[in-house]
Design an enzyme around this catalytic site. Structure first.
Site, PDB file in Angstrom:
ATOM      1  N   CYS A 322       0.825  -1.201   0.000  1.00  0.00           N
ATOM      2  CA  CYS A 322       0.000   0.000   0.000  1.00  0.00           C
ATOM      3  C   CYS A 322       0.864   1.257   0.000  1.00  0.00           C
ATOM      4  O   CYS A 322       1.839   1.342   0.745  1.00  0.00           O
ATOM      5  CB  CYS A 322      -0.915   0.000   1.226  1.00  0.00           C
ATOM      6  SG  CYS A 322      -2.116   1.335   1.224  1.00  0.00           S
ATOM      7  N   ARG A 418     -13.157   0.842  -4.062  1.00  0.00           N
ATOM      8  CA  ARG A 418     -12.655   0.877  -2.693  1.00  0.00           C
ATOM      9  C   ARG A 418     -12.033   2.233  -2.370  1.00  0.00           C
ATOM     10  O   ARG A 418     -11.990   2.652  -1.218  1.00  0.00           O
ATOM     11  CB  ARG A 418     -11.621  -0.244  -2.513  1.00  0.00           C
ATOM     12  CG  ARG A 418     -11.090  -0.373  -1.105  1.00  0.00           C
ATOM     13  CD  ARG A 418     -10.135  -1.558  -1.006  1.00  0.00           C
ATOM     14  NE  ARG A 418      -9.857  -1.870   0.382  1.00  0.00           N
ATOM     15  CZ  ARG A 418      -8.860  -1.338   1.076  1.00  0.00           C
ATOM     16  NH1 ARG A 418      -8.068  -0.453   0.508  1.00  0.00           N
ATOM     17  NH2 ARG A 418      -8.663  -1.674   2.333  1.00  0.00           N
TER      18      ARG A 418
END
Length: 503
Positions: A322, A418
């Site tokens: 991430c 998302r």
């Protein structure tokens, strides 16, 4: 203050304005008056979903599909199936996971009909390659198979053919057994049929394929504890959904196939979209637990708690793949985030999932003691036998792809929802695509990891998660921040070379 007191209580350490990761803090040992076997790791995923172990697989398309969900449930944890696919496909994955009474992920390769086998690498450690319409085991019909010995006998011209042109058919009922067959009976059938594998079916659909080698491999794994079984007698399985209007239709299909909990999957959960979806789920399906997130602050958590969530998911930018903190300049160190959110969630009895930043058993101990009820694992489980996708070989190492749901590759497939994205606009990556080494089966990895976690709890003098949380809140457990040198000293150092084995 006693002169014998060491370290700091958690509330004082986390009030200093620093954003701590798991490696930045260390717990001081306490008093031991019980054995490791006496440590209980039982916990809750959400209000009404109990677990025997605090392990949750992340809803990522390179981590959690049917085999991972079934394996996690069989161990006492739970898997959250990703939604980076169509509604029917996600429902099919959940239905298959619930049907995998024996969560055996075969070592055999699975290929699509047009695939060309160019080397023995396609077989991996197995003697078979199975042929399925999409090259996965998530659709309902196995087409055929090829054996390693058969392929070796083929000439170069034959090897350039599509696998569909020379595979052996699996249409015969001689290969099929019912999905609910006992393990001992399954082993006997494999020996009796002399075919090397069997196809497990439910209502005419292929649930799994198991080979003799798979049976022998699984028999060598540690015995697991009580599995996570729902009222229907099948594995409990969770699923991720988004917060768009179309996700209401998705949720209806998931409820129809028996999903046991839903996770509202968003990188920033404190939004009007998620608040409205929480209220919709609780009104439409009051018996279904809904988990909100992701959040990293008490303010975010309080908003979702007031909306009616049954669980919270904590983490923003802490995952290994991430890049949210780098790209968007928002997030929080995971240790600080877990402690702060758990402090407010505990007041309402809301279980918290620590999502991201888990690289070893020590990180799991820290997350749980800081207040989390479970840990969500992505990279920790990626590369395992149960993770989706086939193995590849790079520089002699057996690897599997692992990608962030914020990577452009995943977002192009649909996960941009998302990140509150719009498919008609520019996409900004908040994750990367990479690869991880083969970890073997989670049926072996997780039991050893949980034993290490129990040893950590014993050193802290906590015989359960509830005990650990109580010791932390009462300031009996003490912590310290670690300098860079302390972190180096706490790892392997001073050696010319070494081999590190966890178990």
């Amino acid at each position: 203050m006693s002169t014998l007191e060491d370290g700091f209580p958690a509330d004082k350490l986390f009030a200093q304005g620093y954003s701590y990761t798991y490696d930045d803090v260390i717990f001081l040992p306490h008093f031991i008056d019980f054995s490791t076997d006496a440590v209980s790791l039982s916990t809750r995923l959400s209000r009404r979903v109990p677990l025997s172990i605090p392990c949750v697989s992340s809803p990522m398309d390179t981590v959690s599909e049917s085999h991972m969900a079934a394996a996690m449930a069989s161990l006492g944890g739970i898997g959250i199936v990703h939604y980076n696919c169509g509604i029917a496909a996600q429902a099919s994955i959940i239905r298959q996971a619930k049907s995998l009474k024996h969560p055996i992920a075969s070592d055999a390769g699975v290929k699509f009909p047009e695939y060309e086998i160019t080397s023995l690498d396609a077989f991996g450690p197995s003697s078979f390659v199975f042929v399925e319409q999409t090259g996965t085991m998530t659709t309902p019909k196995l087409l055929g198979y090829v054996t390693k010995s058969q392929w070796k006998r083929m000439n170069y011209e034959q090897r350039e053919m599509k696998i569909y042109d020379y595979m052996k058919s699996c249409d015969s009922s001689d290969y099929c057994v019912p999905w609910e067959i006992d393990f001992e009976k399954l082993e006997f059938v494999l020996e009796d049929k002399q075919k090397g594998f069997v196809v497990l079916e439910r209502d005419g659909e292929t649930v799994n394929v198991v080979t003799k080698d798979d049976i022998q491999r699984v028999k060598g794994y540690p015995k697991s504890g009580p599995g996570t079984v729902g009222p229907d007698g099948e594995w409990m399985v969770g699923a991720a959904i988004g917060t768009r209007e179309s996700d209401k239709e998705r949720l209806e299909h998931l409820v129809n196939v028996g999903v046991n909990a839903v996770v509202l999957d968003s990188s920033q959960g404190n939004s009007i979209y998620q608040l409205e979806m929480i209220k919709y789920v609780k009104k439409t399906y009051p018996e279904l637990d809904v988990i909100g997130g992701n959040v990293v602050t008490m303010y975010q958590a309080q908003n979702l708690i007031q909306a009616g969530v049954d669980g919270l998911r904590v983490g923003m930018g802490s995952g290994s793949i991430c890049t949210t903190q780098e790209v968007c300049a928002v997030g929080r160190g995971q240790a600080t985030a877990v402690y702060k959110v758990c402090s407010i969630a505990a007041q309402s009895g809301i279980p918290v999932i620590a999502d991201g930043g888990i690289s070893n058993s020590g990180h799991i101990v820290k997350a749980l003691v800081l207040g989390a009820s479970t840990v969500m694992m992505g990279s920790f489980l990626a590369g395992s036998t149960e993770a989706p996708g086939g193995y590849e070989y790079t520089n002699g190492k057996r690897i599997k792809k692992y990608r962030g749901m914020g990577s452009l590759e995943a977002m192009t497939k649909g996960s941009d929802q998302r990140y509150l994205g719009d498919q008609t606009k520019l996409k900004i990556a908040q994750g990367v695509v990479g690869a991880v080494a083969d970890k073997g089966s989670v049926l072996k990895l997780i039991p050893y990891t949980m034993h290490a976690v129990k040893q950590g709890f014993q050193d802290l003098g906590a015989s359960s998660l509830q005990s650990a949380h109580g010791l932390l809140r009462s300031n009996i457990l003490r912590l310290e921040a670690r300098t860079g040198a302390a972190q180096v000293e706490g790892g392997v150092h001073g050696l010319v070379s070494y081999e590190k084995k966890s178990f």
